[in-house]
Every structure is written in structure tokens, then in C-alpha cells.
Design an enzyme around this catalytic site. Structure first.
Site, PDB file in Angstrom:
ATOM      1  N   ARG A 178       0.829  -1.218   0.000  1.00 38.85           N
ATOM      2  CA  ARG A 178       0.000   0.000   0.000  1.00 38.85           C
ATOM      3  C   ARG A 178       0.854   1.255   0.000  1.00 38.85           C
ATOM      4  O   ARG A 178       0.433   2.309  -0.478  1.00 38.85           O
ATOM      5  CB  ARG A 178      -0.981  -0.025   1.178  1.00 38.85           C
ATOM      6  CG  ARG A 178      -2.105  -1.054   0.993  1.00 38.85           C
ATOM      7  CD  ARG A 178      -2.950  -1.167   2.246  1.00 38.85           C
ATOM      8  NE  ARG A 178      -2.223  -1.759   3.343  1.00 38.85           N
ATOM      9  CZ  ARG A 178      -2.134  -3.081   3.571  1.00 38.85           C
ATOM     10  NH1 ARG A 178      -2.743  -3.925   2.783  1.00 38.85           N
ATOM     11  NH2 ARG A 178      -1.434  -3.552   4.589  1.00 38.85           N
TER      12      ARG A 178
ATOM     13  N   GLU B  71       3.500  -7.602  12.751  1.00 38.74           N
ATOM     14  CA  GLU B  71       2.486  -7.733  13.799  1.00 38.74           C
ATOM     15  C   GLU B  71       1.878  -9.135  13.710  1.00 38.74           C
ATOM     16  O   GLU B  71       1.497  -9.721  14.697  1.00 38.74           O
ATOM     17  CB  GLU B  71       1.411  -6.661  13.588  1.00 38.74           C
ATOM     18  CG  GLU B  71       0.367  -6.605  14.680  1.00 38.74           C
ATOM     19  CD  GLU B  71      -0.756  -5.629  14.364  1.00 38.74           C
ATOM     20  OE1 GLU B  71      -0.733  -5.021  13.278  1.00 38.74           O
ATOM     21  OE2 GLU B  71      -1.659  -5.495  15.195  1.00 38.74           O
TER      22      GLU B  71
HETATM   23  P1  AMP Z   1       4.570  -3.083  11.268  1.00 35.86           P
HETATM   24  O1  AMP Z   1       5.779  -3.653  10.617  1.00 35.86           O
HETATM   25  O2  AMP Z   1       4.117  -3.893  12.453  1.00 35.86           O
HETATM   26  O3  AMP Z   1       4.741  -1.614  11.621  1.00 35.86           O
HETATM   27  O4  AMP Z   1       3.391  -3.207  10.227  1.00 35.86           O
HETATM   28  C1  AMP Z   1       3.250  -2.284   9.231  1.00 35.86           C
HETATM   29  C2  AMP Z   1       2.814  -2.881   7.930  1.00 35.86           C
HETATM   30  O5  AMP Z   1       1.857  -3.921   8.082  1.00 35.86           O
HETATM   31  C3  AMP Z   1       2.182  -1.802   7.115  1.00 35.86           C
HETATM   32  O6  AMP Z   1       2.736  -1.888   5.813  1.00 35.86           O
HETATM   33  C4  AMP Z   1       0.712  -2.087   7.142  1.00 35.86           C
HETATM   34  O7  AMP Z   1       0.224  -2.017   5.843  1.00 35.86           O
HETATM   35  C5  AMP Z   1       0.554  -3.491   7.698  1.00 35.86           C
HETATM   36  N1  AMP Z   1      -0.269  -3.564   8.934  1.00 35.86           N
HETATM   37  C6  AMP Z   1       0.131  -3.980  10.157  1.00 35.86           C
HETATM   38  N2  AMP Z   1      -0.858  -3.957  11.049  1.00 35.86           N
HETATM   39  C7  AMP Z   1      -1.937  -3.505  10.410  1.00 35.86           C
HETATM   40  C8  AMP Z   1      -3.297  -3.230  10.805  1.00 35.86           C
HETATM   41  N3  AMP Z   1      -3.720  -3.427  12.067  1.00 35.86           N
HETATM   42  N4  AMP Z   1      -4.144  -2.740   9.870  1.00 35.86           N
HETATM   43  C9  AMP Z   1      -3.716  -2.531   8.588  1.00 35.86           C
HETATM   44  N5  AMP Z   1      -2.461  -2.765   8.159  1.00 35.86           N
HETATM   45  C10 AMP Z   1      -1.570  -3.255   9.038  1.00 35.86           C
END
Ligand code: AMP
Length: 179
Positions: A62, A99
Site C-alpha cells: 500500500r 504484527e
Molecule cells: P509493522 O511492521 O508492524 O509496523 O506493520 C506495518 C505494515 O503492516 C504496514 O505496511 C501495514 O500495511 C501493515 N499492517 C500492520 N498492522 C496492520 C493493521 N492493524 N491494519 C492494517 N495494516 C496493518
């Protein structure tokens, strides 16, 4: 909702996706709304117009939609950081925790040079693991990072603080409580 100036009104929440307990903040509803998309891109790039930046680096997938628009508007080049096996040339690689899982990010090893000053763009920061991997890849290439910009922050997951602790200033447009 058609004319809201609150970006959160354009973002849909899908509970229990992609696994139970995750509240997925779905920005496709923001992207599909002309006003929402324009406000998001304008607000994302606002702090950076006039700064010395040479490239926008966006995180799959995205982040590409936003990063392309931000790069075009600022008159900058665009560089993708992609999931494993998608880039055709020689790459730098970095593994990271999500995550909800584990993954590997790659950057073409000749996409950035030492004199580049980079803005990182993605839709959302959660744990910060994806962005951290991106920062490591960019720094490995020798380029300097001016900042990182996101539409959404999930403060309870601590990603923003993690990235700021890596000496990268962070700009976010809105946040959601919970994860
Ligand atoms: P992180 O590496 O944990 O900061 O996760 C960020 C990436 O995972 C981003 O590119 C988001 O598109 C996706 N992402 C993680 N958690 C979510 C969530 N709760 N809702 C939407 N996208 C998420």
C-alpha cells in the site's frame, strides 16, 4: 463521509483480519475516495515540500500507492522496497518481524547512492518492524533518511517511538487506539 476532513472517517476497520484479534485498518476505502486520497497525499507531503530530498522510498504494497503520488507531487524519483523475490536485479535483504508473522524485504543494491536524501512512505505503522527493515536497507546503501511518513499510527504497538529512536523523524496523519 463524502466531504469529511477527518481522514479517519475514510478508513474502514475490518475486525479479525488477517487473524483473530487484529483490527485491520483498511485504507482502500480512503484511496477510492477522491477527496480522501487527495487530502491524505497533500498532508503526507506537506512537511517535506522545500526540503532537500532526492528520493521517495515506499514499502510494499500500500505504500507504493501513496509513495508514487508523493514522489510525483514533489518531483522526486521513486524507489520500491519489496517483499522477497519480487525485484529482478541484485538486492540487499533484511528479515523482520510483523504484527502478524515474519517476512523479508529487499532493495535493489544500486537504487540509492550515498548522496541520496530519502523520504520513507507507508500507509500504516504498527510495531515498526517493516519500517525498521526499510531503514536498515536504506542505510546499508549509504543514503541519508530525512523522515518517514504514514497515514495511520497504532500507538499501542510502539512503532513510532521505535523509529524515532533510530533517529528518523516520523510524521503521521491520524491514529487508532488498540491494535
Ligand atoms: P509493522 O511492521 O508492524 O509496523 O506493520 C506495518 C505494515 O503492516 C504496514 O505496511 C501495514 O500495511 C501493515 N499492517 C500492520 N498492522 C496492520 C493493521 N492493524 N491494519 C492494517 N495494516 C496493518
Amino acid at each position: 463521509m463524502q466531504h469529511s476532513s477527518d481522514l479517519k472517517d475514510y478508513i474502514r476497520t475490518i475486525p479479525d483480519y488477517p487473524k483473530p484479534g487484529i483490527q485491520f485498518r483498511d485504507v482502500t476505502t480512503l484511496f477510492s475516495n477522491p477527496r480522501g486520497f487527495r487530502i491524505a497525499v497533500d498532508r503526507l507531503l506537506h512537511p517535506y515540500s522545500g526540503l532537500e530530498i532526492s528520493k521517495v522510498v515506499a514499502l510494499e504494497a500500500r505504500g507504493f500507492i501513496l509513495g508514487g503520488a508523493v514522489a510525483h507531487q514533489l518531483g522526486l524519483g521513486f524507489v520500491p522496497i519489496r517483499k522477497s523475490g519480487k525485484l529482478p536485479g541484485s538486492v540487499l535483504r533484511e528479515e523482520y518481524e510483523l504484527e502478524y508473522g515474519q517476512d523479508t524485504m529487499e532493495l535493489h543494491d544500486d537504487a540509492l547512492v550515498k548522496s541520496d536524501r530519502v523520504l520513507i512512505v507507508d500507509d500504516l505503522i504498527a510495531t515498526g518492524g517493516t519500517c525498521e527493515a526499510g531503514i536498515k536497507l536504506i542505510r546499508h546503501s549509504g543514503a541519508e533518511i530525512v523522515g518517514a511518513a504514514f497515514i495511520v499510527d497504532l500507538p499501542e504497538l510502539g512503532g513510532l517511538k521505535k523509529i524515532e529512536a533510530m533517529d528518523v523523524p516520523v510524521h503521521v496523519l491520524c491514529n487508532f487506539d488498540g491494535d
